[in-house]
Design a protein around this motif. Sequence first.
Motif, short mmCIF file in Angstrom:
data_model
loop_
_atom_site.label_atom_id
_atom_site.label_comp_id
_atom_site.label_asym_id
_atom_site.label_seq_id
_atom_site.Cartn_x
_atom_site.Cartn_y
_atom_site.Cartn_z
N CYS A 168 -71.71 0.98 49.69
CA CYS A 168 -70.16 1.45 49.42
C CYS A 168 -69.31 1.01 48.61
CB CYS A 168 -69.22 0.06 50.46
SG CYS A 168 -67.34 0.47 50.15
N SER A 169 -70.09 0.32 47.21
CA SER A 169 -70.05 -0.01 45.98
C SER A 169 -70.46 1.31 45.13
CB SER A 169 -70.62 -1.16 45.49
OG SER A 169 -72.13 -1.60 45.26
N GLY A 222 -61.46 0.25 51.31
CA GLY A 222 -62.83 0.94 51.22
C GLY A 222 -63.57 0.06 51.17
N SER A 280 -62.92 -0.58 57.92
CA SER A 280 -62.74 -0.69 56.67
C SER A 280 -61.69 -2.10 56.22
CB SER A 280 -61.65 -0.35 55.79
OG SER A 280 -60.22 0.25 56.55
N GLN A 289 -73.37 6.55 51.76
CA GLN A 289 -73.26 6.21 53.62
C GLN A 289 -74.03 6.35 53.97
OE1 GLN A 289 -71.24 3.76 51.91
NE2 GLN A 289 -70.66 5.03 50.07
N PRO A 312 -65.99 -2.08 53.64
CA PRO A 312 -66.63 -1.79 55.01
C PRO A 312 -66.66 -3.12 55.34
CG PRO A 312 -68.25 -1.52 53.51
CD PRO A 312 -66.95 -1.84 52.89
N VAL A 324 -62.81 4.90 56.25
CA VAL A 324 -65.05 4.36 56.10
C VAL A 324 -65.43 4.43 57.69
CG1 VAL A 324 -64.92 1.82 56.33
CG2 VAL A 324 -63.82 2.00 54.45
N GLU A 326 -69.64 9.89 50.02
CA GLU A 326 -70.52 9.52 51.62
C GLU A 326 -71.28 9.95 51.39
OE1 GLU A 326 -67.90 13.08 53.37
OE2 GLU A 326 -66.51 12.02 53.24
#
Length: 618
Positions: A186-187, A274, A292, A194, A276, A540, A191
């Motif tokens: 995520c950091s 943001g 999220s 992910q 998850p 998310v 998309e």
Amino acid sequence: MILTSHLTSCLPSAIRRFILQRKSNMRSMSGMAGGPQQANMVVLHRSLAPAFESFCQASSGPLPLLGSEPGKWTLPVLAAVSDTRMGCSQFRKYEFGVCTGSLASLEEYLEQLKDMMAFVLRCSFSPEGAFKGAGLPSRDLAGLGHAGAYKTTVSCSTTAGFCCPLMVTMRPVPKDKLERLVLAGCSMGGEHLQRIHIGHPDLLGIKDLSQPDYRDPVVCQPGHVPVFWPSQRTSLEAVSSCKAPLAFTSAPGHMILTDLKDVKTPATCLTPEGIPEVHHISQDPLHYSLASASAGQKIRELETLIAADPGNGIGHLLCKGELLPASLSLSHARSVLLTTSFPAHFTRPLEETDGPPGAITLAAFLQALEKEVSMVVDQRALSLHRKLVELVVEQGVLKTRIPLLTCQGGSAEAAQPFLCKDGDPKSPKFDHLVATERAGRAADANYYNARKMNIKHLVDSIDDLFLAAQKIPGISSTGVGDGGNELGMGKVKEAVKRYIRNGAVIACDVETNFAVIAGVSNWGGYALACALYILNSCEVHGCYLRKAIGPPKVPGEQVWTHALPYITKEEKMLGIPGKHKVQSGVSGIVGMEVDGLLFHGTHAQMIQKLVDVTTVCP
């Protein structure tokens, strides 16, 4: 030999020089993470350019478009890379959708290239990048990173001749490291970086992990969970699908190196919207979902609200953390079977006002999410439920009539044909069963009301459906109750026996995967609808749910916004059973009352609190 770890620290121009040397151990970029941003390339005739651009935009997860420019191939978005003919070490040539060869250079096609356009797709080595960010060892094969790619049954958005399946790559992750890995990915942002699925490969249409469509398999050891990311090969499938007379792509593992740097956001800088959270929602098949931190917190607040004890001792039965996985499982479901009805009286009608309103509210929200919804009821109450459904459709509470079914049961084995197509457990008709204030079978095979009166002669064996579902992979179940004698409350039967009056006799013995405990069962139905709203407003979860394909949903602009349990709508909904003399389960009063509590007061206040938590902006 130049090691990958050294290459990533070099300047981009120096790396390109290394890659363009003809030494085989330097030409593949697969497995590199960090350093300069890397990209894949697709070259098509300019007449196909608008359609391909639209296709990429509609499937931005596997096809993250960076930029394109015809003729000279000067791509400003690539910063210092002004000539992609010198920045890519190997190409593939396609003719009418078939790969007809690999090329080291496109110089012999300069004349044709004048009428073609180059598209640059950002390439993320997201598995390796995420593993590195999480401090986990990457499991590249023989150090080359040629991990297998799999063709899924998930289709990318179809656009004017471009239509292809989503291709994925997989890495096994230790179960206790999932949260850390997801946060690291995520950091990294975007998309395309992910993971799009965590769990059993069959849920993506992949039958055998040991048989990838391309390259080599990666073994998933016991204690590890398969995690899937979009694969670069999706773009190759897209080019093949359009059957252009001539097209080129960069070869798998051979990328354009840009002077742009991969931008990472420190986990400490991420907002709750943001960040998850990973939640286990099914064991057979294994399935995890994402939401999220903000969405998770809201749903936990809903669970706390509905746990308010109106005096029935429900506080002793609470199972914390059940509403969130139950709603996540429902969010993934395509077809849901609902059931309700608890015969609380011995004068007709036998039903009470708790149960049907909550079930209908949940059904309305599931319909708004375009899921298939059916309801199974007692044969003796079928006529009443038909009238109720007709009225709620007329009132606009339900979008369309839901199919009403009956099941006499008899055994869990006999129930299997009801749940599965042609009785085949590999083809379930429903993904999720939900019982809201439904009479549940006790340990002695009888059914009891709160006063310890046996009502077995009034109840069909719908419990058998839930028992059968426990043995059918792919069907999950949720029970909503407020007294311990409802279907699904077998999960808390020991607490029911200990703390609820007559509990030793009336306690339901049938468990569901998730047990949503509420002060009034209708509240549990309202909370499930609200939780689905929160999840479908969460980017998310939305990105994970749609596999990063298609546009995100915009909160407030969807039809499901109007399906929330607003006070005016629920007042109208509760008035409909009253027209058929349906009574309060506690007082026996016909009117705006549920379980002895007036609607204008307790219930209206609860509904408003639920909606406030659901719709408040972060």
